[in-house]
Scaffold this motif. Structure first.
Motif, mmCIF file in Angstrom:
data_model
loop_
_atom_site.group_PDB
_atom_site.id
_atom_site.type_symbol
_atom_site.label_atom_id
_atom_site.label_comp_id
_atom_site.label_asym_id
_atom_site.label_seq_id
_atom_site.Cartn_x
_atom_site.Cartn_y
_atom_site.Cartn_z
ATOM 1 N N THR A 31 0.853 -1.184 0.000
ATOM 2 C CA THR A 31 0.000 0.000 0.000
ATOM 3 C C THR A 31 0.889 1.234 0.000
ATOM 4 O O THR A 31 1.812 1.326 0.805
ATOM 5 C CB THR A 31 -0.911 0.009 1.250
ATOM 6 N N THR A 32 0.618 2.176 -0.902
ATOM 7 C CA THR A 32 1.421 3.398 -0.975
ATOM 8 C C THR A 32 0.991 4.372 0.119
ATOM 9 O O THR A 32 -0.075 4.230 0.725
ATOM 10 C CB THR A 32 1.259 4.097 -2.336
ATOM 11 N N TYR A 33 1.842 5.377 0.332
ATOM 12 C CA TYR A 33 1.493 6.412 1.302
ATOM 13 C C TYR A 33 0.188 7.107 0.911
ATOM 14 O O TYR A 33 -0.649 7.388 1.762
ATOM 15 C CB TYR A 33 2.623 7.442 1.426
ATOM 16 N N GLU A 34 0.008 7.385 -0.377
ATOM 17 C CA GLU A 34 -1.207 8.073 -0.810
ATOM 18 C C GLU A 34 -2.448 7.205 -0.590
ATOM 19 O O GLU A 34 -3.487 7.703 -0.142
ATOM 20 C CB GLU A 34 -1.110 8.501 -2.279
ATOM 21 N N GLU A 35 -2.364 5.926 -0.908
ATOM 22 C CA GLU A 35 -3.505 5.025 -0.673
ATOM 23 C C GLU A 35 -3.823 4.959 0.817
ATOM 24 O O GLU A 35 -5.005 5.020 1.209
ATOM 25 C CB GLU A 35 -3.196 3.621 -1.191
ATOM 26 N N CYS A 36 -2.803 4.866 1.621
ATOM 27 C CA CYS A 36 -2.995 4.791 3.069
ATOM 28 C C CYS A 36 -3.583 6.101 3.598
ATOM 29 O O CYS A 36 -4.515 6.096 4.394
ATOM 30 C CB CYS A 36 -1.653 4.480 3.726
ATOM 31 N N ARG A 37 -3.040 7.222 3.129
ATOM 32 C CA ARG A 37 -3.530 8.524 3.578
ATOM 33 C C ARG A 37 -4.982 8.732 3.170
ATOM 34 O O ARG A 37 -5.820 9.135 3.991
ATOM 35 C CB ARG A 37 -2.679 9.655 3.022
ATOM 36 N N SER A 38 -5.322 8.464 1.922
ATOM 37 C CA SER A 38 -6.692 8.724 1.469
ATOM 38 C C SER A 38 -7.690 7.826 2.206
ATOM 39 O O SER A 38 -8.757 8.288 2.603
ATOM 40 C CB SER A 38 -6.822 8.575 -0.042
ATOM 41 N N GLY A 39 -7.329 6.564 2.419
ATOM 42 C CA GLY A 39 -8.209 5.675 3.184
ATOM 43 C C GLY A 39 -8.367 6.130 4.624
ATOM 44 O O GLY A 39 -9.466 6.106 5.186
ATOM 45 N N SER A 40 -7.267 6.570 5.217
ATOM 46 C CA SER A 40 -7.296 7.028 6.612
ATOM 47 C C SER A 40 -8.121 8.294 6.775
ATOM 48 O O SER A 40 -8.894 8.425 7.727
ATOM 49 C CB SER A 40 -5.875 7.288 7.114
#
Length: 122
Positions: A31-40
């Protein structure tokens, strides 16, 4: 001088600097930082809508996974306290912990098997 910051602030700085960099590796799932950030951030918005107060205990009942990391970050982004609950714990153990820590919200997997397992009787 050593600069201190909250974990979500450090995560946010890394996500802004390297959004396509891998943030979480779990088994064969990256999981990329952007995927993790947007989900969070999406989950944090839902948490704030469900409980507008801050500083409250939020239980997270998920297996070790990118979703677990996103849920923990979401609780921090919503300015609440994370209570990681043992995913393989018994229902009675989870209920005892939830009651003793006055957990206000429980976030768990949408899987029917997991939902049944994590349902806490009143």
């Amino acid at each position: 001088m050593v600069r201190t910051c909250r974990i979500e602030e450090a995560f946010e700085a890394e996500a802004s600097a390297s959004p396509d960099k891998t943030a979480v590796v779990c088994h064969d799932q990256n999981t990329t930082y952007e995927e993790c950030r947007s989900g969070s951030l999406a989950l944090a918005a839902a948490i704030r809508k469900a409980m507008p107060a801050t500083g409250l205990p939020v239980g997270v009942l998920l297996p070790n996974s990118p979703e677990f990391v996103q849920a923990v970050l979401a609780v921090w982004y919503s300015h609440n306290a994370v209570v990681p609950l043992g995913y393989h714990s018994t229902l009675e153990s989870i209920k005892r912990t939830a009651v003793s820590l006055s957990i206000c919200l429980l976030y768990t997997s949408p899987s029917p098997r997991d939902r049944t397992r994590s349902r806490m009787p009143s």
